[in-house]
Design a protein around this motif. Structure first.
Motif, short mmCIF file in Angstrom:
data_model
loop_
_atom_site.label_atom_id
_atom_site.label_comp_id
_atom_site.label_asym_id
_atom_site.label_seq_id
_atom_site.Cartn_x
_atom_site.Cartn_y
_atom_site.Cartn_z
N ARG A 158 0.65 -1.24 -0.16
CA ARG A 158 -0.01 0.12 0.08
C ARG A 158 0.92 1.28 0.04
O ARG A 158 0.73 2.16 -0.96
CB ARG A 158 -0.94 -0.04 1.47
N PHE A 159 1.86 1.43 0.84
CA PHE A 159 2.69 2.73 1.03
C PHE A 159 3.91 2.52 0.47
O PHE A 159 4.51 3.63 0.30
CB PHE A 159 2.83 2.99 2.57
N TRP A 160 4.28 1.40 -0.26
CA TRP A 160 5.41 1.52 -1.00
C TRP A 160 4.77 1.85 -2.58
O TRP A 160 5.48 1.84 -3.40
CB TRP A 160 6.23 -0.10 -1.21
N ARG A 161 3.52 1.93 -2.54
CA ARG A 161 2.70 2.19 -3.70
C ARG A 161 3.29 1.45 -4.87
O ARG A 161 3.96 1.75 -5.92
CB ARG A 161 2.69 3.87 -4.12
N GLY A 200 -9.33 2.13 0.65
CA GLY A 200 -8.72 2.74 -0.49
C GLY A 200 -9.35 3.21 -1.59
O GLY A 200 -8.76 3.73 -2.51
N GLN A 201 -10.78 3.05 -1.87
CA GLN A 201 -11.56 3.33 -3.19
C GLN A 201 -11.92 4.64 -2.83
O GLN A 201 -12.59 5.18 -3.92
CB GLN A 201 -12.67 2.55 -3.41
N GLY A 202 -12.02 5.39 -1.76
CA GLY A 202 -12.04 6.71 -1.93
C GLY A 202 -13.42 7.45 -1.13
O GLY A 202 -13.83 8.29 -1.48
N GLU A 211 -9.35 -2.69 9.38
CA GLU A 211 -9.45 -3.27 8.09
C GLU A 211 -8.34 -2.58 7.22
O GLU A 211 -7.90 -1.51 7.35
CB GLU A 211 -10.75 -3.09 7.34
N ARG A 212 -7.83 -3.38 6.20
CA ARG A 212 -6.84 -2.93 5.28
C ARG A 212 -7.45 -2.67 3.90
O ARG A 212 -8.50 -2.80 3.91
CB ARG A 212 -5.45 -4.08 5.17
N SER A 213 -6.49 -2.24 3.09
CA SER A 213 -7.15 -1.85 1.75
C SER A 213 -7.69 -2.95 1.10
O SER A 213 -7.07 -4.29 0.95
CB SER A 213 -5.91 -1.29 0.74
N ARG A 241 -17.08 1.90 5.49
CA ARG A 241 -18.38 2.59 5.34
C ARG A 241 -17.77 4.10 5.53
O ARG A 241 -16.89 4.21 6.46
CB ARG A 241 -19.25 2.33 6.30
N ALA A 242 -18.57 4.98 5.12
CA ALA A 242 -18.39 6.46 5.52
C ALA A 242 -19.79 7.07 5.49
O ALA A 242 -20.71 6.33 5.20
CB ALA A 242 -17.43 7.22 4.45
#
Lengths: 391, 324, 190, 100
Positions: free
Chosen positions: B230-233, C15-17, C45-47, C52-53
């Motif tokens: 993720r953060f090493w993109r 990660g989807q915004g 949770e990770r990417s 939810r937002a």
């Protein structure tokens, strides 16, 4: 009861001797004045092969408590000792030990927190941990240090409790002062504390458990509620354990020790070694016909509210002595006593005296002065006063 | 020597690895691979692993109450104290064994897993203390070069030029300026230790180092490069490949130090420029867009070259000369 | 929640915004002279994990800081997330807005929601206009159309201000086209 | 939150006393790309099994048996490490209707 063995020892030695007889599996500790002699005595016991304990000479108090948490979770009986800034350095893990419900016993040799740097007694170190989930016991003398350490093991490990215990003694005053202490035979202590029955030990690889999960808003609160309940249970369990200890020692412990309280109208409340000095003044004032008494607090956490109410309701005046302050609020013991008396049918006049910070001496004259203020009804509930302070 | 992968698959057909499915690490994360390799090696050799974890990605993602992705005994205490915690566990084991309270035939292996934050930075003191005291444990650093659990903040392990939120590539400052700490040498400086580097892309090397660590009579330390996709993109499917490139570019040389004796365990016949490693990752994108990008890369190249030469010299100089 | 609050729940993957999308909506609402909150959910949770937002919107100052339990609108940014779980608590008279290339019947079947469903091919539109499958601006256009919370003009202004210093003019234009298509190309049931 | 246990029913201290309960937790719904496996190309080298960070490769005695989509997050590491290109990553949306 076994035959008496009385020795002139310091509070620190009494602590170490009790530990020697308990013989925990693991001791992890870091030296700090004035706790150092406890670690030194114990290290010598280990070096001489007098105990089977494995000692971890850690590189900091933070690691001391961390290692104790690891050892206790692994299934070992584990102990440590510290003071002041050492306790403050442990702080994070002090909470974790309680929240993991690990029945650890720790000596705290009370000393002022910095700054400025000070090595002498006050209770600001332990008071900073009063909401950490540890049971807190305060000792008046070396005898109590010895007794309450032994008793603490049973209390901590009781199935309805499973909480760590801090056994507090006043730095230098008790830890380095020599007093006669009546010691129990090794086998009596060993039989009393018995074997630890570990709950969910890590070393049981056939039943793997996870300690220290991530606990978010859906469960954390429930786990805190369990801790609240365990603390409540202490109020039931402590008298039972104290009764058993009485049977082996002839010495009675309770949440509080009432001293000349039967008809007392003016009562002082305090923690630690100062209680002994107060007793002396109570005797003296009684001889002059004053109806004064003392309520010594042995257990500060959980706070024995019902006992406090029972003993203080209906008295003319209550003077609370605190060896620590709460900046911007009332001193800890006073606040707790005042709060306990809110529901009392007949509330006494209340006064708060802070004394002894950084080891400032508290002598009979100062205590007498505080009693006199009470007897003259010169107490103001919302006005903190100071004993032994230069204006 | 470690079992070949096919043999491992046979062994673990009906056997618990120790970490299970259902953990919540990012897709493609290398950390669970590292844990698998370490625990499988220990279990295949008949050890009973007991695991301590420092606060971090691996910790939060594997133990969201009431779920645990561990089927071996596990303890997480705090961020900075995994070494002290596992030293308590290991000491309890010795005490209870002495007292005859645990089965004598059980072969325990005590592991402490931590990220770079919990190792290079906040946990360094606790690690040093536990190493110096000589506890028999294996410390596994999964090094993702930043505080990735909390969203990519700089650590003592972040390489120069990487964009992090606390050392961002700005108009004036090109991201982190400092080189990584040499954590392996810091650990090796405790002398009576086994310390080694490893990568997921070289599993036989990694697993044989785990074997050595298990057999070593004292504390052992494994520094394993563990990409944070993720953060090493970077492409999440390339988390293994990039660690191979890290070795081929001298970015992450594979070596071990046993009581002061250095040994390089992989000596590629030819090397690739470090820029290949850098350009594969978005965390260096902003620094690469700078006019002085070439210079920044050259500095990194010089550093990895010099370090390699030094490693060769150390290997030569320390041969058959254990410090203890 | 009191009727004076209008509440939105976003479902996406970490990660989807969705967090930025909720913030963008709040900013556009503020531009309309209303009050708004935007807040994500923080877990382990990770990417890639479902997350939810939330938005809370009102004509009056909002003082409530509790969770959104009965949203008026549910926005699903990734149709692989569709399940009855996404419509839990959604008001019967509420709207389910989904980024999908599938028909409305598909969404209804996947979620069991009996109320109003609106669909938009936001990812495809984003790919066509922005060359990247980031559906947020398209979804904002759709939300403007379906809820009337914001006007297309305000949304356009907000996007321009947000991207002005970060993106070249042609990308801003592409975003504005994506917004407009989100407004125009939504299909609703009933 | 009716399905959650009350404080009297939970083990103390936030302990999880049953090992590996995370197995009940589905991570397959994180997936946006799906690995599709072609048995005819597979040589059972077990590289996919060895590297899969989510233990989503099913094997028995080193024979590849397929992919566990309950856990697979679709990272594509398996396809990437496969020496025979026996695993292909496909958009998850292709499968969304097929499972009906």
């Amino acid at each position: 009861m076994a035959k008496k063995m009385i020795q002139a020892i310091t509070g620190a030695e009494a602590a170490a001797y009790a530990m020697k007889q308990i013989e925990p599996d693991v001791v992890a500790a870091y030296p700090i004045t004035p706790q150092t002699p406890i670690v030194e005595y114990y290290a010598k016991f280990v070096a001489d092969g007098l105990v089977k304990t494995e000692m971890i000479p850690v590189e900091s108090e933070h690691s001391a408590m961390s290692a104790v948490v690891g050892a206790a979770a692994a299934g070992a009986r584990a102990m440590t000792a510290t003071s002041a800034v050492g306790l403050a350095l442990m702080h994070e893990i002090v909470y974790i030990a309680a929240s993991m419900r690990l029945p650890v016993v720790m000596h705290v040799v009370n000393r002022a927190l910095s700054a400025p740097l000070n090595i002498h007694c006050d209770h600001s170190d332990a008071m900073a941990e009063r909401d950490s989930g540890w049971i807190q016991l305060y000792c008046e003398n070396a005898q109590e240090v010895y007794d309450l350490t032994i008793l603490a093991v049973r209390l901590a490990e009781h199935e309805d409790v499973r909480l760590p215990v801090m056994v507090n003694q006043d730095g230098f005053i008790i830890s380095h002062g020599v007093e006669p202490v009546e010691l129990l035979p090794d086998e009596v202590v060993k039989a009393f504390v018995g074997e630890l029955k570990p709950l969910y030990p890590l070393l049981d690889t056939d039943h793997p458990v996870t300690y220290g999960s991530l606990d978010l808003y859906d469960y954390y609160f429930e786990h805190k509620r369990q801790q609240i309940e365990a603390m409540k249970n202490v109020l039931k369990v402590f008298p039972q354990v104290a009764e058993e200890f009485y049977k082996i020692s002839g010495r009675k412990y309770n949440f509080v020790e009432p001293y000349k309280m039967e008809d007392a109208q003016y009562v002082m409340v305090a923690l630690g070694s100062t209680n002994g000095t107060i007793k002396y003044v109570v005797d003296e004032l009684r001889e002059k016909g004053h109806k004064v008494g003392l309520l010594k607090i042995w257990m500060f956490r959980p706070f024995p509210k019902a006992e406090i109410q029972r003993w203080l309701t209906g008295r003319k005046a209550v003077v609370v002595l605190d060896r620590s302050v709460s900046f911007g609020a009332e001193a800890p013991l006073y606040e707790a006593i005042k709060s306990a008396l809110y529901e009392a049918a007949s509330r006494p006049l209340l006064g708060s005296f802070v004394y002894g910070l950084g080891g400032r001496d508290i002598n009979p004259d100062l205590i007498r002065y505080a009693f006199e203020k009470a007897m003259k009804h010169e107490l103001v509930a919302d006005q903190e006063m100071y004993l032994g302070l230069r204006e | 020597m470690p079992l070949p992968i096919k043999k491992l698959a046979e062994v673990f057909t009906n056997k618990e690895i120790g970490i299970t499915q259902g953990h919540r690490m990012c897709p493609g994360c290398a950390a669970p691979m590292v844990v698998k390799m370490v625990l499988m090696t220990a279990k295949a050799l008949g050890y009973e692993p007991v695991v301590g974890l420092a606060t971090g990605c691996l910790e939060v993602s594997t133990t969201v109450f009431p779920y645990t992705a561990w089927s071996v005994p596990y303890i997480h205490n705090a961020f900075e104290n995994v070494a002290a915690t596992i030293s308590g566990v290991e000491t309890a084991y010795r005490a209870l064994k002495k007292a005859g309270k645990i089965p004598a035939d059980k072969k325990y292996a005590f592991f402490a897993f931590a990220g770079d934050g919990g190792t290079y930075d906040i946990g360094l003191q606790s690690l040093s203390g536990a190493l110096e005291r000589g506890h028999k444990f294996i410390y596994v650093l999964y090094d993702n070069e930043g505080y990735m659990n909390t969203g990519n903040q700089r650590s003592g392990s972040t390489p120069p030029g990487a964009d992090t939120t606390t050392a961002p590539v700005g108009k004036q400052i090109p991201g982190k300026l400092q080189l990584k700490k040499n954590i392996v040498e810091i650990v090796a400086g405790h002398e009576n230790v086994y310390a080694a580097t490893a990568v997921p892309a070289e599993p036989m090397d990694l697993m044989s180092k785990v074997e050595k660590a298990l057999a070593f009579d004292g504390p052992a330390f494994l520094a394993i490069l563990s990409p944070c996709v993720r953060f090493w993109r970077m492409d999440e499917s390339k988390s293994v490949d990039i660690t191979k490139l890290a070795v081929e570019t001298k970015y992450w040389p594979l070596y071990e130090v046993e009581r002061g004796v250095y040994r390089i365990t992989r000596k590629p016949s030819s090397f690739k420029p470090v820029s290949e490693f850098v350009k594969m990752q978005g965390r260096f994108r902003l620094v690469l867009e700078r006019p002085d990008a070439d210079q920044i890369i050259k500095q990194l190249q010089d550093y990895v070259d010099r370090r390699w030469e030094r490693l060769l010299a150390l290997e030569q100089a320390t041969k058959d000369k254990p410090i203890r | 929640m009191p009727a004076k609050y209008f509440e939105v729940r976003w479902h996406s993957r970490a990660g989807q915004g969705a967090k930025s999308a909720a913030q963008l909506l709040a900013e556009a609402v503020l531009d309309m002279g209303k009050y708004a909150q935007a807040f994500p959910e923080y877990g382990a949770e990770r990417s890639g994990a479902p997350m939810r937002a939330f938005n809370r919107i009102s004509d009056e100052k909002i003082t409530v800081h509790s969770a959104v339990e009965n949203p008026d609108v549910v926005v699903v940014i990734d149709d692989t997330l569709l399940s009855p779980a996404v419509v839990v608590g959604l008001k019967k008279e509420g709207v389910l807005i989904v980024n999908t290339a599938h028909p409305i019947e598909f969404v209804r079947k996947k979620t069991g929601f009996e109320g109003k469903i609106c669909i938009v091919r936001a990812t495809d539109i984003a790919l066509e206009e922005l060359k990247r499958g980031i559906p947020n601006t398209v979804m904002l256009g759709t939300i403007a159309r379906v809820t009337g919370l914001i006007t297309l003009e305000t949304a356009a202004q907000r996007i321009r201000e947000m991207f002005e210093r970060k993106l070249p003019e042609e990308m801003i234009q592409a975003n504005l086209r994506a917004l407009k298509r989100g407004y125009e190309e939504v299909t609703c049931s009933g | 939150m009716a399905e959650l246990k009350g404080w009297k029913e939970l083990p103390i201290a936030g302990l999880v006393i049953e090992p590996g309960t995370a197995r009940k937790y589905k991570t397959g719904d994180w997936r946006v790309k799906r690995p599709v496996y072609d048995r005819s190309k597979c040589i059972d080298c077990m590289m996919c099994w060895f590297y899969c960070p989510d233990q989503a490769i099913i094997q028995e005695n080193a024979v590849m048996k397929g992919i566990n989509y309950f856990y697979c997050k679709g990272c594509g590491v398996c396809a990437n490490v496969c020496p025979k290109k026996a695993i292909e990553m496909r958009p998850e949306t292709e499968f969304i209707t097929k499972e009906e």
